[in-house]
Design a protein around this motif. Sequence first.
Motif, PDB file in Angstrom:
ATOM      1  N   ASN A   1       0.843  -1.191   0.000  1.00 43.31           N
ATOM      2  CA  ASN A   1       0.000   0.000   0.000  1.00 43.31           C
ATOM      3  C   ASN A   1       0.883   1.249   0.000  1.00 43.31           C
ATOM      4  OD1 ASN A   1      -2.541  -1.360   0.137  1.00 43.31           O
ATOM      5  ND2 ASN A   1      -2.095  -1.809   2.277  1.00 43.31           N
ATOM      6  N   ILE A   2       0.696   2.093  -1.002  1.00 40.64           N
ATOM      7  CA  ILE A   2       1.539   3.269  -1.190  1.00 40.64           C
ATOM      8  C   ILE A   2       0.700   4.530  -1.068  1.00 40.64           C
ATOM      9  CG2 ILE A   2       3.024   4.511  -2.812  1.00 40.64           C
ATOM     10  CD1 ILE A   2       3.826   1.836  -4.015  1.00 40.64           C
TER      11      ILE A   2
ATOM     12  N   LEU B   1       4.541   2.455   2.292  1.00 38.90           N
ATOM     13  CA  LEU B   1       5.528   3.355   1.703  1.00 38.90           C
ATOM     14  C   LEU B   1       4.858   4.669   1.345  1.00 38.90           C
ATOM     15  CD1 LEU B   1       8.369   3.830   0.373  1.00 38.90           C
ATOM     16  CD2 LEU B   1       7.395   2.869  -1.732  1.00 38.90           C
ATOM     17  N   ILE B   2       5.591   5.779   1.518  1.00 37.06           N
ATOM     18  CA  ILE B   2       5.117   7.097   1.089  1.00 37.06           C
ATOM     19  C   ILE B   2       6.045   7.606  -0.004  1.00 37.06           C
ATOM     20  CG2 ILE B   2       4.676   9.492   1.779  1.00 37.06           C
ATOM     21  CD1 ILE B   2       4.116   8.466   4.609  1.00 37.06           C
ATOM     22  N   ILE B   3       5.467   8.091  -1.102  1.00 34.46           N
ATOM     23  CA  ILE B   3       6.238   8.665  -2.198  1.00 34.46           C
ATOM     24  C   ILE B   3       5.824  10.125  -2.363  1.00 34.46           C
ATOM     25  CG2 ILE B   3       6.671   8.634  -4.678  1.00 34.46           C
ATOM     26  CD1 ILE B   3       6.269   5.627  -4.638  1.00 34.46           C
TER      27      ILE B   3
ATOM     28  N   LEU C   1       7.670  16.251   5.320  1.00 34.49           N
ATOM     29  CA  LEU C   1       8.106  14.913   4.949  1.00 34.49           C
ATOM     30  C   LEU C   1       8.799  14.211   6.112  1.00 34.49           C
ATOM     31  CD1 LEU C   1       9.452  15.364   1.303  1.00 34.49           C
ATOM     32  CD2 LEU C   1       7.133  14.843   2.101  1.00 34.49           C
ATOM     33  N   SER C   2       9.596  14.954   6.871  1.00 29.46           N
ATOM     34  CA  SER C   2      10.243  14.371   8.047  1.00 29.46           C
ATOM     35  C   SER C   2       9.211  13.927   9.077  1.00 29.46           C
ATOM     36  CB  SER C   2      11.207  15.385   8.673  1.00 29.46           C
ATOM     37  OG  SER C   2      12.239  15.730   7.779  1.00 29.46           O
ATOM     38  N   PHE C   3       8.149  14.716   9.216  1.00 34.26           N
ATOM     39  CA  PHE C   3       7.058  14.362  10.117  1.00 34.26           C
ATOM     40  C   PHE C   3       6.395  13.059   9.662  1.00 34.26           C
ATOM     41  CE2 PHE C   3       2.478  14.380  10.926  1.00 34.26           C
ATOM     42  CZ  PHE C   3       2.431  14.567  12.297  1.00 34.26           C
ATOM     43  N   LEU C   4       6.146  12.937   8.366  1.00 29.11           N
ATOM     44  CA  LEU C   4       5.461  11.750   7.858  1.00 29.11           C
ATOM     45  C   LEU C   4       6.259  10.483   8.116  1.00 29.11           C
ATOM     46  CD1 LEU C   4       4.022  12.976   4.421  1.00 29.11           C
ATOM     47  CD2 LEU C   4       2.821  12.748   6.602  1.00 29.11           C
ATOM     48  N   THR C   5       7.565  10.523   7.825  1.00 22.88           N
ATOM     49  CA  THR C   5       8.358   9.311   8.009  1.00 22.88           C
ATOM     50  C   THR C   5       8.524   8.960   9.482  1.00 22.88           C
ATOM     51  OG1 THR C   5      10.328   8.138   7.259  1.00 22.88           O
ATOM     52  CG2 THR C   5      10.664  10.389   8.043  1.00 22.88           C
TER      53      THR C   5
ATOM     54  N   VAL D   1       9.870   7.327   3.432  1.00 27.43           N
ATOM     55  CA  VAL D   1       9.413   8.339   2.499  1.00 27.43           C
ATOM     56  C   VAL D   1      10.471   8.486   1.414  1.00 27.43           C
ATOM     57  CG1 VAL D   1       8.887  10.776   2.135  1.00 27.43           C
ATOM     58  CG2 VAL D   1       8.018   9.622   4.170  1.00 27.43           C
ATOM     59  N   LEU D   2      10.090   8.200   0.177  1.00 28.57           N
ATOM     60  CA  LEU D   2      10.941   8.450  -0.971  1.00 28.57           C
ATOM     61  C   LEU D   2      10.488   9.753  -1.615  1.00 28.57           C
ATOM     62  CD1 LEU D   2      10.903   4.894  -2.651  1.00 28.57           C
ATOM     63  CD2 LEU D   2      12.282   5.695  -0.722  1.00 28.57           C
TER      64      LEU D   2
END
Length: 206
Positions: free
Chosen positions: A2-3, A28-30, A40-44, A51-52
């Motif tokens: 699931n992305i 995974l987050i793209i 993005l740092s918060f998400l990972t 996060v890619l």
Amino acid sequence: MNILTVADIESKALWDYYHLNKLEKIDLIISCGDLDADYLSFLTTMYHCDVLYVPGNHDTDYQKNSPEGCICVDDELIVYQGIRILGLGGSIDYSHGAYQYTESQMKWRIKKLWMQIQRHHGFDILVTHAPAKGINDGEDLPHQGFQCFTDLIEKYNPLYFIHGHVHMNYAMDIPRVTMHKQTIVVNAYEKFMFEYMNDIKGRCSK
């Protein structure tokens, strides 16, 4: 797998209204660019998945403050849990800014990746900020797509092409998901989740 794809604007649902279990099924987050590095740092960090990312044309801060804990795939072909992912950030050159490229410059970037693409026998997901020429891109110069992206998709037939840059609130008829030949094209604006499948029948949902 699931992305979750994200691009262009920070989602309040993911950031301001964060909930621990909100993304428990995301593997995974793209990121397709034009997002705050801290976002993005918060998400990972908070959603406990990688996060890619590729940079967008407005991500000049990344040069001094890159997203911590995230993986930049710009000008790279990486294999993530068996999935071949190729990243090409930036937009068409409209004001000579950072992360803006002419068609010939983007062609040269792709040419430098040729050995990696051949070594991996192609790629499964193409991640960019800008759209491809003639595939849901804009008519104005800043939002025109790259012809070399279209050529790349048609040559290698990846399962997915994921991009940002074309905000879905620009017009009512901008599609979220379309097909181009054998490739599923996803506009990652704000946020969108899909289940990665090893064929063109991959299921997508909001």
